[in-house]
Motif scaffolding. Structure first.
Motif, PDB file in Angstrom:
ATOM      1  N   LEU A 136       0.831  -1.205   0.000  1.00 29.03           N
ATOM      2  CA  LEU A 136       0.000   0.000   0.000  1.00 29.03           C
ATOM      3  C   LEU A 136       0.867   1.256   0.000  1.00 29.03           C
ATOM      4  CD1 LEU A 136      -2.871  -0.636   2.594  1.00 29.03           C
ATOM      5  CD2 LEU A 136      -3.100  -0.197   0.157  1.00 29.03           C
ATOM      6  N   VAL A 137       0.496   2.210  -0.834  1.00 26.72           N
ATOM      7  CA  VAL A 137       1.086   3.550  -0.763  1.00 26.72           C
ATOM      8  C   VAL A 137       0.016   4.558  -0.394  1.00 26.72           C
ATOM      9  CG1 VAL A 137       3.034   3.118  -2.294  1.00 26.72           C
ATOM     10  CG2 VAL A 137       0.887   3.900  -3.255  1.00 26.72           C
ATOM     11  N   GLY A 138      -1.251   4.195  -0.605  1.00 28.87           N
ATOM     12  CA  GLY A 138      -2.353   5.067  -0.249  1.00 28.87           C
ATOM     13  C   GLY A 138      -3.612   4.253  -0.007  1.00 28.87           C
ATOM     14  N   LEU A 139      -4.440   4.718   0.929  1.00 30.57           N
ATOM     15  CA  LEU A 139      -5.671   4.030   1.281  1.00 30.57           C
ATOM     16  C   LEU A 139      -6.700   5.067   1.715  1.00 30.57           C
ATOM     17  CD1 LEU A 139      -7.105   1.291   1.904  1.00 30.57           C
ATOM     18  CD2 LEU A 139      -6.088   1.427   4.187  1.00 30.57           C
ATOM     19  N   SER A 140      -7.927   4.917   1.239  1.00 33.78           N
ATOM     20  CA  SER A 140      -9.031   5.793   1.658  1.00 33.78           C
ATOM     21  C   SER A 140     -10.119   4.922   2.251  1.00 33.78           C
ATOM     22  CB  SER A 140      -9.583   6.574   0.469  1.00 33.78           C
ATOM     23  OG  SER A 140      -8.612   7.447  -0.035  1.00 33.78           O
ATOM     24  N   GLU A 141     -10.377   5.102   3.549  1.00 35.96           N
ATOM     25  CA  GLU A 141     -11.381   4.320   4.271  1.00 35.96           C
ATOM     26  C   GLU A 141     -11.997   5.141   5.387  1.00 35.96           C
ATOM     27  OE1 GLU A 141     -10.198  -0.307   4.091  1.00 35.96           O
ATOM     28  OE2 GLU A 141      -9.372   0.774   5.789  1.00 35.96           O
ATOM     29  N   GLN A 142     -13.290   4.938   5.620  1.00 38.92           N
ATOM     30  CA  GLN A 142     -13.984   5.532   6.753  1.00 38.92           C
ATOM     31  C   GLN A 142     -13.745   7.038   6.861  1.00 38.92           C
ATOM     32  OE1 GLN A 142     -15.782   3.393   9.300  1.00 38.92           O
ATOM     33  NE2 GLN A 142     -15.809   2.284   7.375  1.00 38.92           N
ATOM     34  N   GLY A 143     -13.609   7.701   5.710  1.00 37.45           N
ATOM     35  CA  GLY A 143     -13.374   9.136   5.712  1.00 37.45           C
ATOM     36  C   GLY A 143     -11.922   9.529   5.940  1.00 37.45           C
ATOM     37  N   TRP A 144     -11.034   8.562   6.126  1.00 36.36           N
ATOM     38  CA  TRP A 144      -9.619   8.811   6.350  1.00 36.36           C
ATOM     39  C   TRP A 144      -8.835   8.536   5.072  1.00 36.36           C
ATOM     40  CZ3 TRP A 144      -7.329  10.614  10.794  1.00 36.36           C
ATOM     41  CH2 TRP A 144      -8.141  10.678  11.920  1.00 36.36           C
ATOM     42  N   THR A 145      -7.768   9.297   4.875  1.00 40.08           N
ATOM     43  CA  THR A 145      -6.797   9.051   3.815  1.00 40.08           C
ATOM     44  C   THR A 145      -5.490   8.705   4.497  1.00 40.08           C
ATOM     45  OG1 THR A 145      -7.883  10.628   2.357  1.00 40.08           O
ATOM     46  CG2 THR A 145      -5.611  10.031   1.829  1.00 40.08           C
ATOM     47  N   ILE A 146      -4.975   7.509   4.202  1.00 38.10           N
ATOM     48  CA  ILE A 146      -3.733   7.057   4.817  1.00 38.10           C
ATOM     49  C   ILE A 146      -2.674   6.958   3.732  1.00 38.10           C
ATOM     50  CG2 ILE A 146      -2.596   5.219   6.131  1.00 38.10           C
ATOM     51  CD1 ILE A 146      -6.285   5.213   6.160  1.00 38.10           C
ATOM     52  N   GLU A 147      -1.532   7.594   3.982  1.00 39.29           N
ATOM     53  CA  GLU A 147      -0.398   7.523   3.067  1.00 39.29           C
ATOM     54  C   GLU A 147       0.717   6.733   3.746  1.00 39.29           C
ATOM     55  OE1 GLU A 147       0.789  11.278   1.178  1.00 39.29           O
ATOM     56  OE2 GLU A 147      -0.995  12.115   2.166  1.00 39.29           O
ATOM     57  N   TYR A 148       1.290   5.792   3.015  1.00 36.29           N
ATOM     58  CA  TYR A 148       2.413   4.999   3.507  1.00 36.29           C
ATOM     59  C   TYR A 148       3.672   5.613   2.915  1.00 36.29           C
ATOM     60  CZ  TYR A 148      -1.190   1.931   5.167  1.00 36.29           C
ATOM     61  OH  TYR A 148      -2.279   1.449   5.837  1.00 36.29           O
ATOM     62  N   LEU A 149       4.373   6.399   3.726  1.00 36.15           N
ATOM     63  CA  LEU A 149       5.481   7.211   3.243  1.00 36.15           C
ATOM     64  C   LEU A 149       6.812   6.461   3.188  1.00 36.15           C
ATOM     65  CD1 LEU A 149       4.559  10.443   5.212  1.00 36.15           C
ATOM     66  CD2 LEU A 149       3.976   9.859   2.850  1.00 36.15           C
ATOM     67  N   ARG A 150       6.959   5.422   4.034  1.00 37.23           N
ATOM     68  CA  ARG A 150       8.209   4.666   4.024  1.00 37.23           C
ATOM     69  C   ARG A 150       7.970   3.281   4.603  1.00 37.23           C
ATOM     70  NH1 ARG A 150      11.823   8.094   6.570  1.00 37.23           N
ATOM     71  NH2 ARG A 150      11.462   7.178   8.589  1.00 37.23           N
ATOM     72  N   TYR A 151       8.634   2.287   4.004  1.00 36.46           N
ATOM     73  CA  TYR A 151       8.637   0.909   4.501  1.00 36.46           C
ATOM     74  C   TYR A 151      10.031   0.577   5.014  1.00 36.46           C
ATOM     75  CZ  TYR A 151       3.996  -0.203   2.692  1.00 36.46           C
ATOM     76  OH  TYR A 151       2.646  -0.244   2.484  1.00 36.46           O
ATOM     77  N   GLU A 152      10.161  -0.506   5.764  1.00 35.51           N
ATOM     78  CA  GLU A 152      11.447  -0.937   6.326  1.00 35.51           C
ATOM     79  C   GLU A 152      12.506  -1.158   5.255  1.00 35.51           C
ATOM     80  OE1 GLU A 152      10.405  -4.108   9.690  1.00 35.51           O
ATOM     81  OE2 GLU A 152       9.710  -4.684   7.702  1.00 35.51           O
ATOM     82  N   SER A 153      12.083  -1.662   4.098  1.00 38.45           N
ATOM     83  CA  SER A 153      13.004  -1.964   3.011  1.00 38.45           C
ATOM     84  C   SER A 153      12.193  -1.993   1.716  1.00 38.45           C
ATOM     85  CB  SER A 153      13.672  -3.325   3.242  1.00 38.45           C
ATOM     86  OG  SER A 153      12.727  -4.374   3.051  1.00 38.45           O
ATOM     87  N   GLU A 154      12.835  -2.391   0.653  1.00 43.59           N
ATOM     88  CA  GLU A 154      12.171  -2.506  -0.648  1.00 43.59           C
ATOM     89  C   GLU A 154      11.469  -3.853  -0.822  1.00 43.59           C
ATOM     90  OE1 GLU A 154      11.903   0.057  -2.784  1.00 43.59           O
ATOM     91  OE2 GLU A 154      12.910   1.199  -1.219  1.00 43.59           O
ATOM     92  N   ALA A 155      11.613  -4.768   0.134  1.00 39.83           N
ATOM     93  CA  ALA A 155      11.042  -6.113   0.022  1.00 39.83           C
ATOM     94  C   ALA A 155       9.509  -6.060   0.006  1.00 39.83           C
ATOM     95  CB  ALA A 155      11.505  -6.985   1.185  1.00 39.83           C
ATOM     96  N   PRO A 156       8.872  -6.945  -0.745  1.00 37.62           N
ATOM     97  CA  PRO A 156       7.405  -6.965  -0.796  1.00 37.62           C
ATOM     98  C   PRO A 156       6.750  -7.203   0.567  1.00 37.62           C
ATOM     99  CG  PRO A 156       8.306  -8.297  -2.574  1.00 37.62           C
ATOM    100  CD  PRO A 156       9.461  -7.904  -1.687  1.00 37.62           C
ATOM    101  N   ASP A 157       7.438  -7.925   1.483  1.00 38.14           N
ATOM    102  CA  ASP A 157       6.855  -8.198   2.795  1.00 38.14           C
ATOM    103  C   ASP A 157       7.287  -7.191   3.862  1.00 38.14           C
ATOM    104  OD1 ASP A 157       9.502  -8.986   3.059  1.00 38.14           O
ATOM    105  OD2 ASP A 157       9.030 -10.839   4.127  1.00 38.14           O
ATOM    106  N   ALA A 158       7.980  -6.122   3.462  1.00 39.62           N
ATOM    107  CA  ALA A 158       8.407  -5.099   4.419  1.00 39.62           C
ATOM    108  C   ALA A 158       7.188  -4.444   5.056  1.00 39.62           C
ATOM    109  CB  ALA A 158       9.270  -4.052   3.715  1.00 39.62           C
ATOM    110  N   LEU A 159       7.341  -4.076   6.315  1.00 38.47           N
ATOM    111  CA  LEU A 159       6.251  -3.425   7.045  1.00 38.47           C
ATOM    112  C   LEU A 159       6.440  -1.913   7.030  1.00 38.47           C
ATOM    113  CD1 LEU A 159       6.060  -5.927  10.014  1.00 38.47           C
ATOM    114  CD2 LEU A 159       4.397  -5.646   8.165  1.00 38.47           C
TER     115      LEU A 159
END
Length: 183
Positions: A136-159
């Protein structure tokens, strides 16, 4: 004799290292602990604090602390009760986290979805934008907009390490310093 000893020790040096522990798939993670920092802005006012959050399928415990590590508030939820205890001995209780947020903040916040949002997952089936790795880099739910600005690493399973959530005049920034996942 020397050649036999060298040959036998050379075989020992070629042993394969043990495989690294793999992280569970993001969609299967149900329990975690995070340590980090949170900053909240609302109507020109701002607040920042340290946060320690333990989450599992049945309960949550969130401890909010000041800049010197002193506890400011403790939030617990589970078993049909949500409780907020502040450092000045005030206590607020409700049947669930949404009811508690309405009592304390005057509005029902979608806190039941926060455990999924912080993992980089949709909580309510909202509109999602993904990066090339499927995160996820962006999510819109329940009136909220959530941006994922950075992950732990470039790995697909990074949190996620840095999230920004906005709704109307409220902005919440969460910086995760460390993750611990239940096995």
């Amino acid at each position: 004799l020397l050649a036999v000893m060298l040959a036998s020790t050379a075989g020992c040096a070629m042993l394969e290292p043990a495989p690294a522990a793999t992280r569970p798939a993001r969609e299967t993670i149900e329990a975690f602990r995070i340590e980090g920092r949170i900053a909240v802005r609302r109507a020109g006012e701002s607040f920042s604090a340290g946060i320690a959050w333990r989450h599992d399928e049945q309960s949550d415990e969130i401890v909010v602390s000041g800049p010197l590590g002193q506890g400011l508030a403790r939030l617990t939820a589970g078993g049909g009760t949500a409780l907020l205890e502040t450092s000045d001995q005030k206590r607020y209780a409700a049947a669930d986290l949404e009811g508690l947020s309405e009592q304390v903040f005057g509005t029902r916040l979608p806190v039941s979805g926060l455990g999924r949002w912080v993992l980089g997952r949709s909580g309510f089936g909202g509109a999602a934008r993904l990066d090339a790795a499927g995160r996820l880099v962006g999510l819109s739910e329940q009136g909220w907009t959530i941006e994922y600005l950075r992950y732990e690493s470039e790995a697909p399973d990074a949190l996620p390490e840095l999230l920004l959530a906005r709704r109307e005049d409220v902005e919440v920034r969460l910086k995760v310093d460390s993750w611990s996942l239940a096995r």
